[in-house]
Motif scaffolding. Structure first.
Motif, short mmCIF file in Angstrom:
data_model
loop_
_atom_site.label_atom_id
_atom_site.label_comp_id
_atom_site.label_asym_id
_atom_site.label_seq_id
_atom_site.Cartn_x
_atom_site.Cartn_y
_atom_site.Cartn_z
N PRO A 1 93.83 29.61 39.72
CA PRO A 1 94.52 30.90 39.78
C PRO A 1 94.62 31.59 38.42
O PRO A 1 94.51 32.81 38.32
N LEU A 2 94.78 30.79 37.36
CA LEU A 2 94.83 31.37 36.02
C LEU A 2 93.50 32.01 35.65
O LEU A 2 93.46 33.07 34.99
N THR A 3 92.40 31.39 36.07
CA THR A 3 91.07 31.96 35.81
C THR A 3 90.94 33.33 36.46
O THR A 3 90.38 34.27 35.87
N VAL A 4 91.45 33.44 37.68
CA VAL A 4 91.37 34.72 38.39
C VAL A 4 92.17 35.79 37.65
O VAL A 4 91.71 36.93 37.49
N VAL A 5 93.35 35.42 37.19
CA VAL A 5 94.19 36.38 36.46
C VAL A 5 93.50 36.81 35.17
O VAL A 5 93.46 38.01 34.83
N ARG A 6 92.93 35.86 34.45
CA ARG A 6 92.23 36.21 33.21
C ARG A 6 91.03 37.10 33.47
O ARG A 6 90.70 37.97 32.65
N ALA A 7 90.34 36.87 34.58
CA ALA A 7 89.17 37.69 34.91
C ALA A 7 89.55 39.15 35.09
O ALA A 7 88.73 40.05 34.86
N ALA A 8 90.78 39.40 35.51
CA ALA A 8 91.25 40.78 35.71
C ALA A 8 91.61 41.47 34.40
O ALA A 8 91.93 42.66 34.41
N ALA A 9 91.54 40.76 33.27
CA ALA A 9 91.83 41.32 31.94
C ALA A 9 93.19 42.02 31.91
O ALA A 9 93.29 43.23 31.70
N PRO A 10 94.29 41.28 32.12
CA PRO A 10 95.61 41.91 32.21
C PRO A 10 96.01 42.68 30.96
O PRO A 10 96.71 43.69 31.06
N SER A 11 95.59 42.22 29.79
CA SER A 11 95.96 42.95 28.57
C SER A 11 95.32 44.34 28.56
O SER A 11 95.95 45.32 28.15
N VAL B 1 87.27 41.38 38.45
CA VAL B 1 87.25 40.05 39.10
C VAL B 1 85.95 39.86 39.86
O VAL B 1 85.33 38.79 39.80
N LEU B 2 85.51 40.87 40.58
CA LEU B 2 84.25 40.79 41.32
C LEU B 2 83.08 40.50 40.39
O LEU B 2 82.25 39.61 40.66
N ALA B 3 83.00 41.21 39.27
CA ALA B 3 81.90 41.01 38.32
C ALA B 3 81.95 39.61 37.71
O ALA B 3 80.91 38.95 37.55
N HIS B 4 83.14 39.14 37.36
CA HIS B 4 83.27 37.83 36.73
C HIS B 4 82.78 36.72 37.65
O HIS B 4 82.02 35.83 37.23
#
Length: 418
Positions: free
Chosen positions: A268-278, A71-74
């Motif tokens: 909020p969805l952007t933040v979740v995607r940035a964390a690469a949940p998969s 998330v920090l890098a994104h």
């Protein structure tokens, strides 16, 4: 389940997971293959629920740390940090490809060390490609530098690579002591790669560029730079106080994410995607499958060939074995397999494993997930990668960097102490 059947099943599951991660049929994420495989291993008794739960619990903090760094890098990229890096590289190079290669090595090494190898592969590689294109320079040396340094330059800090986070826990070192021991191997390995690149790509670098970068310097992304600096300071402070560095990573991630949310540049969805949940789901699932392989015989087989001690010959043997295993089964499973076998010998043996699994993957595409991701990004920019050239470069760079880095680690252990 009897041992031979459990051993065979666990190996088949690991091969299936790695094949799915490498090929990614239909573009499906790695977790699609790893999570069901872990479930099958547990359901069939190839691994006990207790061992699976223990492995998932061990990897839980590592996964959380990884999510915060991603998330920090994104959001540092959203702040314009990588665009500013590209503009700086072009202006400093002044139309000279050799200077551009030096700039790429410097920036990729620092970005990999501070923001993790994923930032170099995903965010810096497109910037480097665009910079070389604007200069009219041949892109190959600079693109190859991104993938090599995403692996080799990830040696410095526990946060630089997922393998580092795993080794950090197994070695029992503080954040600052880890960095102190790995600083010299990091410098030596990057320097060895640089010498090899200058020689290997001499014709591309001698070709010159057709344009000189000009224009107004980009806006300095002050907020991103300050946040990264504060996060690093937080890592050091947390280590000194005995606090998990993941809290510092979380603080940095929240700072940039909240700023983007307040400015309506993200959701909020952007933040979740940035964390690469998969990918975050892939890591513990892969850990469970690897643990099944280890429990069913691989640990005994490797235990007979892993060198003991922390003398220079032993460190070289451990690093070479780790590099070989990384290219056979990928570096993440390799580190999961080797850490329990080398941890009893002390931090030196654990860090030798890290040298092998971080430098070794530059030999083949399948050595690390970062290399596979880099290849997809390069193809997206309609640039082909020659497998034979990639392997020839790795056959020169990997032994040079690995031997030099192991020797440097041995010196560090003597100077700093284990």
């Amino acid at each position: 389940m009897n041992t031979p059947l459990a051993e065979a099943l666990s190996i088949v599951l690991l091969v299936a997971v790695l094949a799915g991660a490498v090929v990614r049929p239909f573009g499906l994420p790695e977790a699609v293959w790893a999570v069901p495989a872990a479930g099958i291993a547990i359901a069939t008794g190839a691994i006990s629920p207790d061992h699976a739960g223990a492995e998932a619990a061990r990897l839980g903090p590592v996964v959380g740390f990884l999510a915060a760094v991603l998330v920090l890098a994104h959001f540092c990229d959203l702040e314009g940090l990588f665009r500013a890096c590209g503009a700086w590289m072009a202006r400093w190079a002044g139309g000279r490809p050799r200077r551009l290669l030096t700039a790429v090595f410097a920036l990729a090494s620092v970005i990999t060390a501070v923001l993790s190898l994923d930032a170099t592969v995903v965010l810096l590689t497109p910037v480097v490609f665009a910079t070389a294109a604007r200069m009219g320079a041949r892109p190959r040396p600079h693109l190859y530098a991104c993938t090599h340094l995403s692996n080799t330059a990830s040696l410095l800090l526990p946060v630089s690579n997922l393998t580092n986070l795993l080794a950090f826990g197994a070695a029992g070192l503080s954040f600052t002591r880890f960095a102190a021991l790995m600083a010299l191997p990091w410098l030596v390995a990057v320097a060895a790669e640089y010498v090899v690149f200058r020689r290997f790509f001499r014709h591309d670098l001698d070709a010159g560029a057709t344009a000189r970068e000009a224009g107004v310097p980009p806006r300095l992304p002050v907020f991103a730079l300050v946040t990264v600096a504060c996060t690093l300071a937080g890592f050091l402070a947390a280590s000194a106080l005995g606090i998990d560095p993941a809290w510092s990573a979380l603080g940095g991630a929240l700072a940039v994410a909240v700023r983007a949310l307040v400015r309506r540049r993200a959701t909020p969805l952007t933040v979740v995607r940035a964390a690469a949940p998969s990918f975050l789901a892939f890591v513990p699932a892969l850990g469970v499958v690897v643990r099944a392989v280890v429990d069913n015989g691989l640990a005994d087989a490797l235990g007979r060939v892993v060198p003991g001690g922390t003398g220079l010959p032993a460190l070289l043997g451990i690093a070479a074995l780790a590099a070989l295993l990384a290219n056979l089964i990928n570096n993440l499973p390799a580190v999961l397999v080797l850490l329990p076998l080398t941890a009893p010998s002390g931090p030196g043996a654990v860090l030798a494993v890290l040298l092998g699994v971080n430098i070794g993957p530059n030999l083949t595409y399948a050595g690390s997930l970062a290399t596979l991701l880099w290849r997809r990004i390069v193809h997206q920019h309609e640039h082909t990668v020659d497998l034979r050239e990639f392997t020839r470069l790795g056959a020169i760079a990997v032994p040079a960097a690995l031997v030099a880095a192991v020797a440097a680690l041995w010196v560090s252990l003597l100077a700093v102490g284990p």
